[in-house]
Design an enzyme around this catalytic site. Structure first.
Site, mmCIF file in Angstrom:
data_model
loop_
_atom_site.group_PDB
_atom_site.id
_atom_site.type_symbol
_atom_site.label_atom_id
_atom_site.label_comp_id
_atom_site.label_asym_id
_atom_site.label_seq_id
_atom_site.Cartn_x
_atom_site.Cartn_y
_atom_site.Cartn_z
ATOM 1 N N GLU A 145 86.404 38.292 8.506
ATOM 2 C CA GLU A 145 87.821 37.947 8.471
ATOM 3 C C GLU A 145 88.745 39.153 8.471
ATOM 4 O O GLU A 145 89.865 39.093 8.966
ATOM 5 C CB GLU A 145 88.117 37.074 7.245
ATOM 6 C CG GLU A 145 87.285 35.826 7.144
ATOM 7 C CD GLU A 145 87.654 34.780 8.175
ATOM 8 O OE1 GLU A 145 87.995 35.162 9.306
ATOM 9 O OE2 GLU A 145 87.608 33.594 7.839
ATOM 10 N N HIS A 153 80.329 37.908 1.076
ATOM 11 C CA HIS A 153 79.794 36.841 1.923
ATOM 12 C C HIS A 153 78.569 36.248 1.243
ATOM 13 O O HIS A 153 77.815 36.949 0.592
ATOM 14 C CB HIS A 153 79.407 37.399 3.304
ATOM 15 C CG HIS A 153 79.228 36.322 4.329
ATOM 16 N ND1 HIS A 153 78.045 35.646 4.482
ATOM 17 C CD2 HIS A 153 80.104 35.795 5.221
ATOM 18 C CE1 HIS A 153 78.192 34.746 5.444
ATOM 19 N NE2 HIS A 153 79.432 34.808 5.911
HETATM 20 N N1 ACO Z 1 86.675 40.074 -4.214
HETATM 21 C C1 ACO Z 1 86.379 40.249 -5.515
HETATM 22 N N2 ACO Z 1 85.276 39.739 -6.105
HETATM 23 C C2 ACO Z 1 84.458 38.991 -5.349
HETATM 24 C C3 ACO Z 1 84.716 38.771 -3.983
HETATM 25 C C4 ACO Z 1 85.865 39.346 -3.420
HETATM 26 N N3 ACO Z 1 86.167 39.170 -2.155
HETATM 27 N N4 ACO Z 1 83.712 38.003 -3.484
HETATM 28 C C5 ACO Z 1 82.868 37.739 -4.481
HETATM 29 N N5 ACO Z 1 83.318 38.344 -5.628
HETATM 30 C C6 ACO Z 1 82.670 38.349 -6.926
HETATM 31 C C7 ACO Z 1 82.835 37.027 -7.653
HETATM 32 O O1 ACO Z 1 83.998 37.012 -8.434
HETATM 33 C C8 ACO Z 1 81.597 36.976 -8.486
HETATM 34 O O2 ACO Z 1 81.749 37.843 -9.586
HETATM 35 P P1 ACO Z 1 81.123 37.458 -11.017
HETATM 36 O O3 ACO Z 1 79.653 37.309 -10.798
HETATM 37 O O4 ACO Z 1 81.494 38.612 -11.883
HETATM 38 O O5 ACO Z 1 81.761 36.171 -11.416
HETATM 39 C C9 ACO Z 1 80.532 37.617 -7.581
HETATM 40 O O6 ACO Z 1 81.269 38.489 -6.718
HETATM 41 C C10 ACO Z 1 79.753 36.623 -6.747
HETATM 42 O O7 ACO Z 1 80.687 35.721 -6.156
HETATM 43 P P2 ACO Z 1 80.337 34.254 -5.685
HETATM 44 O O8 ACO Z 1 81.621 33.476 -5.647
HETATM 45 O O9 ACO Z 1 79.203 33.691 -6.447
HETATM 46 O O10 ACO Z 1 79.804 34.545 -4.234
HETATM 47 P P3 ACO Z 1 79.721 33.490 -3.080
HETATM 48 O O11 ACO Z 1 78.485 33.764 -2.359
HETATM 49 O O12 ACO Z 1 79.919 32.110 -3.570
HETATM 50 O O13 ACO Z 1 81.048 33.888 -2.288
HETATM 51 C C11 ACO Z 1 82.680 34.219 -0.693
HETATM 52 C C12 ACO Z 1 81.182 34.164 -0.962
HETATM 53 C C13 ACO Z 1 83.301 32.862 -1.012
HETATM 54 C C14 ACO Z 1 82.905 34.548 0.776
HETATM 55 C C15 ACO Z 1 83.342 35.299 -1.592
HETATM 56 O O14 ACO Z 1 82.767 36.558 -1.322
HETATM 57 C C16 ACO Z 1 84.853 35.367 -1.446
HETATM 58 O O15 ACO Z 1 85.548 34.608 -2.117
HETATM 59 N N6 ACO Z 1 85.399 36.273 -0.583
HETATM 60 C C17 ACO Z 1 86.821 36.347 -0.344
HETATM 61 C C18 ACO Z 1 87.259 35.255 0.634
HETATM 62 C C19 ACO Z 1 86.806 35.529 2.061
HETATM 63 O O16 ACO Z 1 86.914 36.638 2.553
HETATM 64 N N7 ACO Z 1 86.309 34.474 2.729
HETATM 65 C C20 ACO Z 1 85.838 34.554 4.103
HETATM 66 C C21 ACO Z 1 84.357 34.484 4.149
HETATM 67 S S1 ACO Z 1 83.732 34.722 5.784
HETATM 68 C C22 ACO Z 1 83.889 33.210 6.542
HETATM 69 O O17 ACO Z 1 83.867 32.187 5.944
HETATM 70 C C23 ACO Z 1 84.048 33.160 7.938
#
Ligand code: ACO
Length: 382
Positions: A319, A261
């Site tokens: 989620e 998140h």
């Molecule tokens: N699984 C694996 N790796 C992940 C995940 C995940 N769920 N979430 C983040 N990461 C990793 C990224 O690949 C990144 O790695 P890196 O630095 O080696 O490239 C690092 O963690 C940081 O990720 P960002 O994309 O910069 O984090 P951001 O704050 O933008 O992302 C998000 C937040 C979009 C929710 C992300 O955690 C994600 O994609 N989760 C999965 C989708 C999800 O569950 N969405 C629902 C969110 S809750 C809602 O909206 C109600």
């Protein structure tokens, strides 16, 4: 008061782009406050109508105000003929449910009953009242069944379940759904809420703002995650296979839906709340198999995310348990995101009102990284 800094914040992380009285997220402590209440209290005690009224009017309704609000919604639940006709066409084309919701929401300037008050408030009531009707009607049309008209005596949550199945839902199921809707009703400046505020800040109309917000919500990084999260659990099938499956996914560089998140660096408090609500539903149903599998997958996923992305603090988000709870209430995975929208639309509208009350056009800056001195080459010489 312009800022002169040229600093770029990818994804606007940490940028404060609005003042709000609606909700506050503490991502380090795992706390969510909604209009002054801890989310746990609102989720547990309020009806969805009470929670919505609280956001829209900044106070809990009196008995009389609540009754008036419920009646206003009941009078607006039925869909205009044009909306139903559109949904029928969309069902023939097998359009995904979120796309159908977006299309149908765009028709909601039609047949808006006037209260004699503010037209924007009339639009707000129609949007709030009709979201569940659209999602349920479309779902039934997609299955080849006729839509079920709303039941005038039932509230939003009970009506949604009723319009899906045609049966009056049990009190426990209604409470389970209200817990969910209240839990997701608002969440500071998330991507869809920000979208709605940007659109309304141009002095555009409420329907346009809400249609834009649906577009933002449906993406898998935001509200599109719970369906795929549960599909993943089904593919895993048994606790013993979780580690190999999740490891393979992470090795391929894929994201685990339902984890991570932007704001929460600890377990999302909504995940805890919805896990407890799901536990009640599955206990009452007498079969804990799926509940236990989801808990086992969560434990493995969080451990593996720490191994693959150390220090990123990727924990369970809302989620993952949305999926478990809504499935336990009898909803298909494709209905998870639309149900999220049924709850969040109340928050979107509240944010639009708040933005309008102290509006300034939202228009940030960009940092130019392009070429400065390109030369024009006539078409024949390129
Ligand atoms: N699984 C694996 N790796 C992940 C995940 C995940 N769920 N979430 C983040 N990461 C990793 C990224 O690949 C990144 O790695 P890196 O630095 O080696 O490239 C690092 O963690 C940081 O990720 P960002 O994309 O910069 O984090 P951001 O704050 O933008 O992302 C998000 C937040 C979009 C929710 C992300 O955690 C994600 O994609 N989760 C999965 C989708 C999800 O569950 N969405 C629902 C969110 S809750 C809602 O909206 C109600």
């Amino acid at each position: 008061m312009g800022m002169t800094t040229n600093h770029y914040y990818p994804g606007l992380e940490g940028v404060v782009a609005a003042e709000t009285r609606l909700s506050h997220v503490d991502g380090q402590k795992g706390i969510l406050i909604i209009a002054g209440f801890p989310v746990e209290e609102l989720a547990d005690k309020a009806t969805f109508e009470e929670a919505t009224y609280l956001l829209w009017h900044d106070a809990l309704p009196t008995a009389g105000q609540l009754q008036e609000f419920q009646q206003a919604l009941a009078a607006r639940r039925a869909l205009p003929p044009a909306t139903l006709a559109l949904l029928r066409e969309a069902a023939v084309a097998q359009v995904p449910v979120m796309d159908a919701l977006r299309m149908a929401a765009g028709t909601l300037n039609l047949n808006v009953p006037a209260t004699g008050g503010d037209p924007a408030h009339d639009q707000a009531l129609a949007l709030l009242a009709r979201f569940p009707t659209i999602a349920a009607a479309y779902w039934r049309l997609r299955q080849g069944h006729a839509p079920i008209p709303p039941h005038e005596k039932l509230g939003t949550a009970a009506n949604f379940l009723y319009m899906l199945s045609g049966e009056e839902p049990a009190a426990a199921a209604v409470r389970g759904l209200e817990t969910y809707l209240n839990t997701v009703i608002d969440h500071s400046l998330n991507a869809s809420t920000f979208t709605a505020r940007v659109i309304i800040s141009t002095r555009s109309d409420l329907v346009s703002a809400i249609v834009g917000a649906i577009g933002a919500l449906k993406g898998p990084l935001h509200g599109g995650a719970p369906g795929p999260a549960l599909d993943m659990v089904f593919e895993i099938g048994s606790a013993g296979r979780a580690e190999a499956y999740l490891r393979a996914k992470l090795e391929r560089g894929e994201r685990l839906m339902g984890f991570g998140h932007r704001v929460y660096k600890v377990r999302d408090p909504r995940a805890t709340l919805l896990a407890a609500a799901a536990e009640k539903v599955y206990t009452a149903g007498g079969d804990m198999t799926l509940y236990n599998l989801v808990r086992a997958v969560e434990e493995k996923a969080v451990a593996l995310l720490e191994e693959y992305k150390p220090g990123r603090n990727l924990k369970t988000n809302v989620e993952f348990y949305t999926a478990l709870l809504l499935y336990g209430l009898g909803l298909d995975t494709e209905l998870f995101s639309p149900t999220f929208a049924v709850g969040r639309v109340a928050g979107w509208i509240a944010h639009c009102f708040e933005q309008q009350a102290a509006n300034r056009l939202i228009r940030p800056s960009s940092a130019y990284r392009g070429v400065w001195d390109r030369r024009w080459v006539p078409l024949g010489q390129r």
